[in-house]
Design an enzyme around this catalytic site. Structure first.
Site, short mmCIF file in Angstrom:
data_model
loop_
_atom_site.label_atom_id
_atom_site.label_comp_id
_atom_site.label_asym_id
_atom_site.label_seq_id
_atom_site.Cartn_x
_atom_site.Cartn_y
_atom_site.Cartn_z
N ASP A 190 31.14 55.97 -9.05
CA ASP A 190 32.21 55.66 -8.11
C ASP A 190 31.65 54.78 -7.00
OD1 ASP A 190 35.13 56.62 -7.37
OD2 ASP A 190 34.00 56.50 -5.50
N ASN A 198 38.07 46.61 0.55
CA ASN A 198 39.40 46.00 0.42
C ASN A 198 40.05 45.79 1.77
OD1 ASN A 198 39.59 45.66 -2.39
ND2 ASN A 198 40.32 47.74 -2.71
N HIS A 203 41.86 42.34 -1.36
CA HIS A 203 41.70 42.82 -2.73
C HIS A 203 41.00 41.81 -3.63
CE1 HIS A 203 43.94 46.61 -2.41
NE2 HIS A 203 44.71 45.98 -1.54
N ASP A 207 38.06 42.88 -6.04
CA ASP A 207 38.03 42.58 -7.47
C ASP A 207 36.73 41.90 -7.86
OD1 ASP A 207 40.51 43.69 -7.75
OD2 ASP A 207 41.59 41.79 -7.95
N GLU A 233 37.98 52.09 -8.73
CA GLU A 233 36.57 51.76 -8.53
C GLU A 233 35.65 52.69 -9.30
OE1 GLU A 233 37.74 54.32 -4.90
OE2 GLU A 233 38.68 52.96 -6.35
#
Length: 315
Positions: A190, A198, A203, A207, A233
């Site tokens: 994680d 973010n 975002h 990404d 994630e």
């Protein structure tokens, strides 16, 4: 006087017309002898569609076995199933990979029927084959898209869990179980504080980080390992053939590979870390038990301060 009714019997259909049909059809037709043991069955007839598809002329094929069209990629399980049905005198309907004279692969929708004489004895087998190569390619492409994560290109949750579930079934079916923890391990990754990435950068940057993590992990896996994105994630890694201690060392190396160098993004370099939980498969496990244990280990790593690995033995 009573009128005589016309005969209901249709006139005989000449066998020469059947031959014309076979010669004109776009489907491949192969007729063989009925002997199933080597060197049989032997081909006694092929139509022109056979030559167009395979590249072999009738002269090159007649007298040889249809095995001439098979290679290592042809599924052995399917071939064995075909043989069992033919030996039993039953019809066959399968999809099969074959190879043309030049080595090109092609897929067939294959039907084989036994041909019998007046007393019911099988004298030949007739195969009617339709080329479905393009259909198979389109299906493979659709399956590949369905099994891939749209952002990173690595297997998605569904695809990875299918692999793990299949391997668990194999591990649990072994007649002699290995000691606990020696067969395979599962790790959950994680990304730490990913929401902050973010929120701070957008975002698009998030990404880019996820894509970079997927690339970096993929480049540093063993060939036998299976990596997938579980969503958001979170990533998962299936590691066959390792002890829990070995798996802990493997994923800790991956943790350092992720955290020691920043990722290039549209907003510049961004540095992140990952928390990892890892656990070992045990013979009593099913997929849900194994995933829950890996998930618990991962959250333990986050609670312990993040950017670390926690290994959890089975209970």
């Amino acid at each position: 006087m009573k009128k005589t009714e016309p005969s209901r019997l249709a006139p005989a259909f000449p066998t020469s017309l059947f031959a014309q049909l076979a010669e004109a059809t776009n489907d491949v037709i192969i007729v063989t002898t009925p002997d199933m043991e080597l060197p049989g069955p032997r081909i006694v007839y092929v139509n022109p569609a056979f030559t167009r598809l395979t590249g072999y002329t009738a002269d090159e094929a007649i007298g040889r076995s249809p095995r001439m069209l098979q290679r290592s990629g042809t599924d052995r399980v399917t071939l064995d199933a075909i043989k069992r049905r033919l030996v039993a005198g039953l019809e066959v309907h399968e999809k099969l990979l074959n190879y043309a004279k030049g080595g090109e692969r092609y897929w067939l929708d294959l039907r084989i029927v036994p041909l019998r004489d007046e007393v019911g004895k099988i004298t030949h087998f007739a195969a009617i084959e339709r080329d479905i190569t393009m259909d198979k390619r389109r299906l493979d492409e659709l399956e590949m898209v369905a099994d891939r994560d749209g952002l990173t290109g690595i297997p998605n949750r569904r695809a990875l869990l299918r692999v793990i579930e299949s391997e668990i079934a194999v591990l649990r079916s072994r007649s002699t179980a290995r000691p606990y923890g020696r067969d395979a391990c599962l790790a959950f990754f994680d990304v730490d504080h990913f929401k902050s990435v973010n929120d701070a950068h957008g975002h698009g940057v998030g990404d880019a980080v996820l894509l970079g993590i997927a690339d970096r992990l993929t480049e540093n896996l063993r060939r036998s390992d299976a990596l997938g994105r579980m969503g958001g994630e979170e990533f998962a890694l299936w590691m066959p053939g390792v002890t829990l201690r070995d798996a802990q060392e493997l994923v800790d190396r991956l943790r350092r590979i992720v955290s020691e160098q920043p990722f290039e993004t549209p907003s510049g370099p961004v540095k992140v870390s990952v928390s990892i939980g890892v656990t070992a498969f045990q013979p009593i496990d099913n997929l849900v038990h194994l995933m829950n244990r890996a998930d618990t280990a991962m959250y333990s790593a986050k609670k312990a301060g993040r950017n670390r690995v926690v290994a959890l033995e089975g209970t």
